[in-house]
Scaffold this motif. Structure first.
Motif, mmCIF file in Angstrom:
data_model
loop_
_atom_site.group_PDB
_atom_site.id
_atom_site.type_symbol
_atom_site.label_atom_id
_atom_site.label_comp_id
_atom_site.label_asym_id
_atom_site.label_seq_id
_atom_site.Cartn_x
_atom_site.Cartn_y
_atom_site.Cartn_z
ATOM 1 N N GLU A 30 0.480 -1.314 -0.126
ATOM 2 C CA GLU A 30 0.092 0.199 0.020
ATOM 3 C C GLU A 30 0.993 1.345 0.086
ATOM 4 O O GLU A 30 1.754 1.540 0.482
ATOM 5 C CB GLU A 30 -0.809 -0.036 1.204
ATOM 6 C CG GLU A 30 -1.498 0.866 1.200
ATOM 7 C CD GLU A 30 -2.295 1.856 0.557
ATOM 8 O OE1 GLU A 30 -3.399 1.269 0.037
ATOM 9 O OE2 GLU A 30 -2.269 3.186 0.131
ATOM 10 N N LEU A 38 -10.590 4.408 -0.090
ATOM 11 C CA LEU A 38 -11.912 5.624 0.180
ATOM 12 C C LEU A 38 -12.441 5.176 1.494
ATOM 13 O O LEU A 38 -13.158 6.170 1.757
ATOM 14 C CB LEU A 38 -12.830 4.982 -1.088
ATOM 15 C CG LEU A 38 -11.832 5.623 -2.662
ATOM 16 C CD1 LEU A 38 -13.158 5.188 -3.384
ATOM 17 C CD2 LEU A 38 -11.950 7.083 -2.131
ATOM 18 N N HIS A 55 -20.277 6.108 5.318
ATOM 19 C CA HIS A 55 -20.319 4.857 4.892
ATOM 20 C C HIS A 55 -21.616 4.023 5.224
ATOM 21 O O HIS A 55 -21.410 3.817 6.308
ATOM 22 C CB HIS A 55 -18.861 3.440 4.942
ATOM 23 C CG HIS A 55 -18.102 4.045 3.493
ATOM 24 N ND1 HIS A 55 -16.916 4.802 3.395
ATOM 25 C CD2 HIS A 55 -17.832 3.454 2.595
ATOM 26 C CE1 HIS A 55 -16.515 5.022 2.575
ATOM 27 N NE2 HIS A 55 -17.067 4.531 1.951
ATOM 28 N N TYR A 61 -25.908 -6.460 0.189
ATOM 29 C CA TYR A 61 -24.743 -6.550 -0.029
ATOM 30 C C TYR A 61 -23.550 -8.049 0.916
ATOM 31 O O TYR A 61 -23.106 -8.051 1.411
ATOM 32 C CB TYR A 61 -23.201 -5.268 1.213
ATOM 33 C CG TYR A 61 -23.510 -4.786 0.887
ATOM 34 C CD1 TYR A 61 -23.694 -3.933 -0.458
ATOM 35 C CD2 TYR A 61 -22.738 -2.971 1.222
ATOM 36 C CE1 TYR A 61 -24.384 -2.173 -1.221
ATOM 37 C CE2 TYR A 61 -22.329 -1.516 0.733
ATOM 38 C CZ TYR A 61 -23.462 -2.082 0.160
ATOM 39 O OH TYR A 61 -23.072 -0.368 -0.676
HETATM 40 C C1 LIG Z 1 -17.344 10.085 0.444
HETATM 41 C C2 LIG Z 1 -17.600 8.621 0.219
HETATM 42 C C3 LIG Z 1 -18.738 7.859 0.688
HETATM 43 C C4 LIG Z 1 -18.827 6.822 0.127
HETATM 44 N N1 LIG Z 1 -20.552 6.468 0.600
HETATM 45 C C5 LIG Z 1 -19.889 4.515 0.200
HETATM 46 C C6 LIG Z 1 -21.012 4.367 0.430
HETATM 47 O O1 LIG Z 1 -22.558 4.790 1.565
HETATM 48 N N2 LIG Z 1 -21.468 2.986 0.254
HETATM 49 C C7 LIG Z 1 -20.613 1.906 0.195
HETATM 50 O O2 LIG Z 1 -20.595 0.358 -0.438
HETATM 51 N N3 LIG Z 1 -19.982 2.501 -0.242
HETATM 52 C C8 LIG Z 1 -19.165 4.053 -0.329
HETATM 53 N N4 LIG Z 1 -17.838 4.347 -1.505
HETATM 54 C C9 LIG Z 1 -17.522 4.348 -1.891
HETATM 55 C C10 LIG Z 1 -16.633 3.067 -1.683
HETATM 56 O O3 LIG Z 1 -15.585 2.884 -0.898
HETATM 57 C C11 LIG Z 1 -15.901 2.150 -2.146
HETATM 58 O O4 LIG Z 1 -15.953 1.858 -3.197
HETATM 59 C C12 LIG Z 1 -14.130 1.559 -2.517
HETATM 60 O O5 LIG Z 1 -13.853 1.687 -0.812
HETATM 61 C C13 LIG Z 1 -13.212 1.077 -2.947
HETATM 62 O O6 LIG Z 1 -12.534 0.357 -2.538
HETATM 63 P P1 LIG Z 1 -11.243 0.354 -4.158
HETATM 64 O O7 LIG Z 1 -10.752 -1.039 -3.192
HETATM 65 O O8 LIG Z 1 -11.663 -0.617 -4.908
HETATM 66 O O9 LIG Z 1 -10.338 1.275 -4.281
HETATM 67 P P2 LIG Z 1 -9.283 1.750 -3.340
HETATM 68 O O10 LIG Z 1 -10.344 2.588 -2.297
HETATM 69 O O11 LIG Z 1 -10.097 3.153 -4.115
HETATM 70 O O12 LIG Z 1 -8.380 1.906 -3.207
HETATM 71 C C14 LIG Z 1 -6.976 1.689 -4.259
HETATM 72 C C15 LIG Z 1 -6.159 1.540 -2.841
HETATM 73 O O13 LIG Z 1 -4.355 1.537 -3.708
HETATM 74 C C16 LIG Z 1 -3.899 2.540 -3.266
HETATM 75 N N5 LIG Z 1 -2.654 2.661 -3.768
HETATM 76 C C17 LIG Z 1 -3.085 3.845 -5.629
HETATM 77 N N6 LIG Z 1 -2.034 4.174 -5.999
HETATM 78 C C18 LIG Z 1 -0.873 2.825 -6.081
HETATM 79 C C19 LIG Z 1 0.205 2.311 -5.361
HETATM 80 N N7 LIG Z 1 1.467 3.291 -7.414
HETATM 81 N N8 LIG Z 1 1.234 2.089 -4.809
HETATM 82 C C20 LIG Z 1 0.240 0.846 -3.687
HETATM 83 N N9 LIG Z 1 -1.041 1.855 -3.521
HETATM 84 C C21 LIG Z 1 -1.225 2.540 -4.701
HETATM 85 C C22 LIG Z 1 -4.393 3.697 -2.396
HETATM 86 O O14 LIG Z 1 -3.671 4.280 -1.331
HETATM 87 C C23 LIG Z 1 -6.115 2.483 -1.980
HETATM 88 O O15 LIG Z 1 -5.644 2.685 -0.742
HETATM 89 C C24 LIG Z 1 -17.928 6.052 -0.772
HETATM 90 C C25 LIG Z 1 -16.841 6.685 -1.158
HETATM 91 C C26 LIG Z 1 -16.258 7.888 -1.048
HETATM 92 C C27 LIG Z 1 -15.034 8.056 -1.608
#
Ligand SMILES: Cc1cc2nc3c(=O)[nH]c(=O)nc-3n(C[C@H](O)[C@H](O)[C@H](O)COP(=O)(O)OP(=O)(O)OC[C@H]3O[C@@H](n4cnc5c(N)ncnc54)[C@H](O)[C@@H]3O)c2cc1C
Length: 479
Positions: A30, A38, A55, A61
């Motif tokens: 990470e 997110l 969230h 789910y």
């Molecule tokens: C304000 C907000 C409210 C939300 N509300 C809800 C809700 O109520 N219900 C719901 O179900 N979802 C909600 N979501 C959506 C949900 O949070 C996301 O869909 C989900 O967490 C995405 O997970 P992910 O692992 O796909 O991506 P991400 O969480 O974006 O994870 C990607 C990871 O990769 C890492 N990364 C990036 N570049 C690099 C690199 N070069 N090297 C190593 N690591 C790297 C990042 O730091 C991050 O930790 C919300 C999101 C936000 C922003």
């Protein structure tokens, strides 16, 4: 099998969890010093948590709920009354509820719509129900086909009048995707509505009992480590190094604070980064490939999450609220909804500001001032008069690129977890899975990636090998 996973968001962590279950050894790398992507959260100097996003978890789910069960932490979800609550802008300070009775679906949701007298007329309810029929009857294929329309266009095509849009769906679109109905793909809303109509508790909402980093991500990390996997923070992927045949040779990890870069090798590589950093990271030879070119069709949408601490209680409501404000999307008084943030005397409002494209570059002070102006309409009793509520402190978390922007036509750009590169996979809520850009989508994508890796490269367990190589006794007896 050693599997290197870039990104410790929910997709990366879920992928690693399911890889350990299949007997593999995942190493999650990470870039930041915090878990969760997110869903990341931080503690301020007073010991108060603030988060990337407010969230809400839904009954619909299944993969998230299964994951929590497998980790033994399903009791950390605090389930709320089965209802959706909306502010009424034309009657400041009042709320309108869609109470969902405990009867089988879809009758429970239909009853909740029929019983709501504030937001829709009978004619609008009937028109909307008729408009929704094709989605219910023709199922997911129809829902996917509607990706060519914005939700507003779809409503118009179904003959549903403008007020339905302004009343209910602006709030729903903003909550689900952080954009308005004229920008969001019809597929998104129809997918959510379908789940809510088909599952008895699909629209029931829960909040986590504390910060997602500690209460959700940490137990996943413990689970991974206990089974031989690793999770490393402050380990940013700098470059994907290739073999001559275009497969991945290694991940190059940037050395921080003057340290040397590290060449990290594994048997299989996963990107669980969100789509924007993945696009930047694409090695040159891959950019020519149709599969990776499609990523250009996706990008993260801006959103802002605010936390406002007040000197008094503004509400006793223990639920998510749809603000129906042009500035804000959903909000909650976390001092009521979340055990670890509980406070009997003072409110902490967590609010999502969306659409945020015109606000993301503004100062925190401007954003807080505009939000307080909105709160004067949502809570007129506490902000008018001689003794208005006082803001004690605030935190603003801006995310310029969050989940992929779900405008019409995006479905065709969402990639599968299995890529054309033999030892490289994708995970992330933007990849193709049925739950859109959500926590459920992230968990499911990680699970699908782990499954694909395990199918392509099954772990050869020495005891299984023995059984396979030993001549079966029954055959010998019958021979
Ligand atoms: C304000 C907000 C409210 C939300 N509300 C809800 C809700 O109520 N219900 C719901 O179900 N979802 C909600 N979501 C959506 C949900 O949070 C996301 O869909 C989900 O967490 C995405 O997970 P992910 O692992 O796909 O991506 P991400 O969480 O974006 O994870 C990607 C990871 O990769 C890492 N990364 C990036 N570049 C690099 C690199 N070069 N090297 C190593 N690591 C790297 C990042 O730091 C991050 O930790 C919300 C999101 C936000 C922003």
């Amino acid at each position: 099998m050693r599997v290197a996973i870039a990104g410790a968001g929910l997709a990366g962590l879920s992928c690693a969890k399911y890889l350990t279950d299949a007997g593999h050894t995942p190493i999650v790398l990470e870039s930041r010093d915090v878990l969760g992507g997110l869903v990341a959260a931080w503690k301020d100097s007073d010991g108060d948590w603030y988060e990337t996003g407010l969230h809400a978890f839904f009954g619909a789910y299944p993969n998230m709920l299964q994951l929590l069960k497998e980790l033994g932490i399903e009791d950390r979800l605090q389930w709320k009354e089965h209802t959706l609550i909306f502010n009424q802008p034309d009657k400041p300070g009042t709320l309108s509820r869609f109470d969902v009775p405990d009867i089988p679906s879809p009758f429970n949701v239909i009853a909740s719509i029929l019983r709501n007298k504030d937001m829709l007329t009978w004619e609008q309810k009937i028109r909307f129900a008729i408009g929704l029929l094709p989605a219910v009857v023709r199922g997911q294929k129809y829902v996917e086909d509607m990706d060519k329309y914005s939700f507003l266009e779809w409503l118009k095509r179904q003959g549903v009048d403008e007020r339905v849009t302004s009343d209910v769906f602006i709030a729903a679109c903003k909550a689900l995707t952080f954009v308005n109905p004229d920008e969001v793909s019809a597929t998104i809303l129809l997918t959510a509505l379908n789940r809510f109509l088909q599952e008895r508790y699909g629209s029931k909402i829960a909040f986590l009992d504390g910060s997602p980093t500690e209460r959700l991500c940490s137990p996943i990390v413990d689970y991974i480590r206990e089974r031989g996997g690793e999770v490393r923070l402050n380990a940013p992927l700098k470059e994907i190094l290739l073999n001559a045949d275009g497969t991945v040779k290694a991940y190059l990890i940037r050395g921080l604070n003057g340290a040397e870069d590290e060449v990290f090798t594994a048997d299989v590589y996963v990107s669980a980064m969100s789509v924007d950093p993945m696009k930047v990271m694409l090695p040159k030879p891959w950019k020519q490939m149709e599969f990776f070119k499609k990523l250009e069709g996706l990008e993260g949408v801006p959103v802002i999450n605010l936390h406002l601490w007040f000197d008094r209680k503004l509400t006793e409501i223990d639920h998510l609220l749809f603000s129906r404000s042009p500035l804000l999307s959903v909000y909650a008084d976390m001092s009521n909804t979340c055990r670890e943030y509980a406070n009997r005397d003072r409110s902490m409002l967590e609010l999502v500001l969306a659409p945020a494209k015109d606000w993301i570059a503004k100062s925190d002070e401007e954003i807080v001032a505009a939000t307080i102006a909105e709160l004067e309409k949502l809570f007129p009793d506490h902000f008018g008069g001689d003794n208005p509520a006082t803001l004690l402190k605030s935190h603003v978390v801006k995310t310029p690129r969050s989940v992929y922007k779900a405008t019409p036509g995006r479905q065709q750009y969402r990639p599968a977890q299995v890529t054309p590169i033999a030892n490289f996979y994708l995970a992330g809520s933007y990849t193709m899975q049925r739950y859109l850009g959500s926590m459920e989508g992230a968990v499911l994508s990680g699970k699908l990636t782990a499954q694909a890796i395990s199918e392509a490269l099954p772990v050869v367990n020495p005891s299984n090998l023995q059984t396979l190589t030993r001549p079966p006794a029954t055959n010998a007896a019958t021979a």
